[in-house]
Write an enzyme that holds these catalytic residues in place. Structure first.
Site, PDB file in Angstrom:
ATOM      1  N   GLY A  46       0.828  -1.201   0.000  1.00 45.16           N
ATOM      2  CA  GLY A  46       0.000   0.000   0.000  1.00 45.16           C
ATOM      3  C   GLY A  46       0.861   1.249   0.000  1.00 45.16           C
ATOM      4  O   GLY A  46       1.996   1.231   0.482  1.00 45.16           O
ATOM      5  N   LEU A  93       6.622   1.389   4.029  1.00 48.09           N
ATOM      6  CA  LEU A  93       7.637   1.790   3.049  1.00 48.09           C
ATOM      7  C   LEU A  93       8.382   3.042   3.497  1.00 48.09           C
ATOM      8  O   LEU A  93       9.514   3.277   3.089  1.00 48.09           O
ATOM      9  CB  LEU A  93       6.979   2.048   1.691  1.00 48.09           C
ATOM     10  CG  LEU A  93       6.436   0.795   0.981  1.00 48.09           C
ATOM     11  CD1 LEU A  93       5.556   1.205  -0.194  1.00 48.09           C
ATOM     12  CD2 LEU A  93       7.571  -0.104   0.515  1.00 48.09           C
ATOM     13  N   HIS A 138      -2.118   7.358   7.269  1.00 54.20           N
ATOM     14  CA  HIS A 138      -1.111   8.219   6.619  1.00 54.20           C
ATOM     15  C   HIS A 138      -1.731   9.552   6.195  1.00 54.20           C
ATOM     16  O   HIS A 138      -1.070  10.588   6.233  1.00 54.20           O
ATOM     17  CB  HIS A 138      -0.571   7.545   5.346  1.00 54.20           C
ATOM     18  CG  HIS A 138       0.618   6.658   5.563  1.00 54.20           C
ATOM     19  ND1 HIS A 138       1.802   7.127   6.081  1.00 54.20           N
ATOM     20  CD2 HIS A 138       0.815   5.345   5.293  1.00 54.20           C
ATOM     21  CE1 HIS A 138       2.679   6.125   6.129  1.00 54.20           C
ATOM     22  NE2 HIS A 138       2.106   5.032   5.666  1.00 54.20           N
TER      23      HIS A 138
HETATM   24 ZN    ZN Z   1       2.940   3.181   5.563  1.00 53.07          ZN
END
Ligand code: ZN
Length: 163
Positions: A46, A93, A138
């Protein structure tokens, strides 16, 4: 299409609130296409727009429960329902090499718009429900590390999923 640079922890863009998308134009489509390519290239599951420095409420994620896996585009997503609770391993990430245990729902339903502005709902179980939550957080400037209950030795986590 172009790969975008994924920002990492310490970049203040990751801590900011993203704005609602109101124009479903070519600029949005280019952003989504670039995010798809960047996610594919990253090996993660994602990616949210603020992770590539764009403070807009846009997410792309892989529904790994589908066969074959399906890339899902979510504009202005909101988790509207969730059930269950489980302790799962999570990574990001934007926080490379760091994994930890967090508590997530076992099932979640999301409401979002597609790239043309049409509203839809989608359900996800397990890692997909986890991803719905992780990615929408996020958009409000939150990283999973705020939720980690226990970190995991990175050597034990080679090849883990990152979001
Ligand atoms: Zn993330």
């Amino acid at each position: 299409m172009a790969l975008r640079k994924i920002l990492t922890e310490g970049d203040e863009q990751l801590l900011k609130h993203s704005r609602k998308v109101e124009k479903f134009d070519n600029r949005l489509h280019t952003l989504i296409d670039d995010m798809r390519e960047t996610l594919e290239n990253s090996g993660g599951v994602g990616l949210a727009a603020p992770q590539v420095g764009i403070l807009r409420r846009v997410v792309v994620l892989l529904d790994v429960n589908k066969e074959p896996e399906e890339m899902v585009e979510l504009v202005n997503p909101e988790v509207i329902e969730q059930k269950g609770s489980e302790r799962v391993v999570e990574g990001c990430l934007s926080v490379p090499g760091v994994y930890g245990y967090v508590t997530r729902p076992t099932w979640a339903k999301i409401r979002a718009q597609d790239r043309f502005g049409n509203w839809f709902e989608r359900e996800g179980e397990g890692i997909v429900a986890q991803c719905f939550c992780h990615e929408t957080e996020h958009l409000d400037g939150h990283l999973f590390t705020e939720k980690v209950e226990e970190y995991i030795d990175p050597e034990a986590m080679q090849g883990g999923d990152e979001e």
